[in-house]
Design a protein around this motif. Structure first.
Motif, PDB file in Angstrom:
ATOM      1  N   ASP A   8       0.823  -1.217   0.000  1.00  0.00           N
ATOM      2  CA  ASP A   8       0.000   0.000   0.000  1.00  0.00           C
ATOM      3  C   ASP A   8       0.856   1.266   0.000  1.00  0.00           C
ATOM      4  OD1 ASP A   8       0.902  -0.071   2.600  1.00  0.00           O
ATOM      5  OD2 ASP A   8      -1.068   0.125   3.522  1.00  0.00           O
ATOM      6  N   GLY A   9       2.051   1.130  -0.547  1.00  0.00           N
ATOM      7  CA  GLY A   9       2.953   2.275  -0.646  1.00  0.00           C
ATOM      8  C   GLY A   9       2.629   3.138  -1.860  1.00  0.00           C
ATOM      9  N   ARG A  10       3.557   4.021  -2.179  1.00  0.00           N
ATOM     10  CA  ARG A  10       3.350   4.970  -3.279  1.00  0.00           C
ATOM     11  C   ARG A  10       3.038   4.296  -4.609  1.00  0.00           C
ATOM     12  NH1 ARG A  10       8.187   9.046  -3.271  1.00  0.00           N
ATOM     13  NH2 ARG A  10       8.872   7.313  -2.049  1.00  0.00           N
ATOM     14  N   MET A  11       3.815   3.293  -4.984  1.00  0.00           N
ATOM     15  CA  MET A  11       3.584   2.620  -6.268  1.00  0.00           C
ATOM     16  C   MET A  11       2.254   1.883  -6.265  1.00  0.00           C
ATOM     17  SD  MET A  11       4.483   2.086  -9.328  1.00  0.00           S
ATOM     18  CE  MET A  11       6.198   2.428  -9.561  1.00  0.00           C
ATOM     19  N   ALA A  12       1.939   1.207  -5.182  1.00  0.00           N
ATOM     20  CA  ALA A  12       0.665   0.494  -5.092  1.00  0.00           C
ATOM     21  C   ALA A  12      -0.510   1.463  -5.215  1.00  0.00           C
ATOM     22  CB  ALA A  12       0.591  -0.282  -3.782  1.00  0.00           C
ATOM     23  N   ARG A  13      -0.415   2.599  -4.550  1.00  0.00           N
ATOM     24  CA  ARG A  13      -1.491   3.605  -4.638  1.00  0.00           C
ATOM     25  C   ARG A  13      -1.586   4.187  -6.040  1.00  0.00           C
ATOM     26  NH1 ARG A  13       0.809   5.078   0.336  1.00  0.00           N
ATOM     27  NH2 ARG A  13       1.696   6.928  -0.627  1.00  0.00           N
ATOM     28  N   ALA A  14      -0.450   4.369  -6.707  1.00  0.00           N
ATOM     29  CA  ALA A  14      -0.459   4.884  -8.079  1.00  0.00           C
ATOM     30  C   ALA A  14      -1.127   3.880  -9.022  1.00  0.00           C
ATOM     31  CB  ALA A  14       0.964   5.185  -8.542  1.00  0.00           C
ATOM     32  N   ILE A  15      -0.838   2.620  -8.838  1.00  0.00           N
ATOM     33  CA  ILE A  15      -1.465   1.588  -9.671  1.00  0.00           C
ATOM     34  C   ILE A  15      -2.968   1.540  -9.417  1.00  0.00           C
ATOM     35  CG2 ILE A  15      -1.649  -0.915  -9.997  1.00  0.00           C
ATOM     36  CD1 ILE A  15       1.410  -0.969  -9.665  1.00  0.00           C
ATOM     37  N   ALA A  16      -3.370   1.636  -8.164  1.00  0.00           N
ATOM     38  CA  ALA A  16      -4.804   1.642  -7.836  1.00  0.00           C
ATOM     39  C   ALA A  16      -5.504   2.826  -8.486  1.00  0.00           C
ATOM     40  CB  ALA A  16      -4.996   1.669  -6.326  1.00  0.00           C
ATOM     41  N   GLU A  18      -4.529   4.487 -11.205  1.00  0.00           N
ATOM     42  CA  GLU A  18      -4.543   4.275 -12.651  1.00  0.00           C
ATOM     43  C   GLU A  18      -5.590   3.242 -13.044  1.00  0.00           C
ATOM     44  OE1 GLU A  18      -3.832   4.970 -16.488  1.00  0.00           O
ATOM     45  OE2 GLU A  18      -2.988   6.129 -14.843  1.00  0.00           O
ATOM     46  N   ALA A  19      -5.717   2.193 -12.240  1.00  0.00           N
ATOM     47  CA  ALA A  19      -6.732   1.170 -12.518  1.00  0.00           C
ATOM     48  C   ALA A  19      -8.128   1.780 -12.481  1.00  0.00           C
ATOM     49  CB  ALA A  19      -6.615   0.032 -11.508  1.00  0.00           C
ATOM     50  N   ALA A  20      -8.390   2.615 -11.492  1.00  0.00           N
ATOM     51  CA  ALA A  20      -9.695   3.263 -11.393  1.00  0.00           C
ATOM     52  C   ALA A  20      -9.950   4.158 -12.600  1.00  0.00           C
ATOM     53  CB  ALA A  20      -9.785   4.063 -10.104  1.00  0.00           C
ATOM     54  N   THR A  21      -8.937   4.877 -13.038  1.00  0.00           N
ATOM     55  CA  THR A  21      -9.054   5.740 -14.214  1.00  0.00           C
ATOM     56  C   THR A  21      -9.359   4.921 -15.467  1.00  0.00           C
ATOM     57  OG1 THR A  21      -7.529   7.349 -13.272  1.00  0.00           O
ATOM     58  CG2 THR A  21      -7.821   7.419 -15.649  1.00  0.00           C
ATOM     59  N   ALA A  22      -8.789   3.734 -15.556  1.00  0.00           N
ATOM     60  CA  ALA A  22      -8.977   2.870 -16.718  1.00  0.00           C
ATOM     61  C   ALA A  22     -10.288   2.090 -16.659  1.00  0.00           C
ATOM     62  CB  ALA A  22      -7.808   1.906 -16.834  1.00  0.00           C
ATOM     63  N   GLY A  23     -11.019   2.224 -15.553  1.00  0.00           N
ATOM     64  CA  GLY A  23     -12.288   1.506 -15.422  1.00  0.00           C
ATOM     65  C   GLY A  23     -12.154   0.122 -14.835  1.00  0.00           C
ATOM     66  N   ASP A  24     -10.996  -0.188 -14.300  1.00  0.00           N
ATOM     67  CA  ASP A  24     -10.790  -1.485 -13.663  1.00  0.00           C
ATOM     68  C   ASP A  24     -11.155  -1.385 -12.184  1.00  0.00           C
ATOM     69  OD1 ASP A  24      -9.789  -2.673 -16.034  1.00  0.00           O
ATOM     70  OD2 ASP A  24      -7.861  -1.721 -15.680  1.00  0.00           O
TER      71      ASP A  24
END
Length: 68
Positions: A8-16, A18-24
């Protein structure tokens, strides 16, 4: 796509984000409190995920990958 994230660090939050932005959908995000010694990695928690991303500390990776 359903995504689970171990970490749940910076990279994990960034991926989350981006996933939300992509509709995932992020179905689980396991931080240290939920996943001590890979104890949070269970089929009940992550079984519906299409993909699991592991972004944790180097000392946690081996146990997490074995559990996954």
């Amino acid at each position: 796509m359903k995504l689970a994230i171990v970490g749940d660090g910076r990279m994990a939050r960034a991926i989350a984000a981006e996933a939300a932005t992509a509709g995932d959908e992020v179905i689980a995000m396991l931080g240290l409190d939920e996943n001590r010694e890979a104890g949070g990695i269970t089929a009940a928690r992550l079984g519906q995920a299409d993909i699991v991303c592991e972004f944790t500390a180097p000392d946690a990776v081996v146990a997490n990958l074995r559990a996954l």
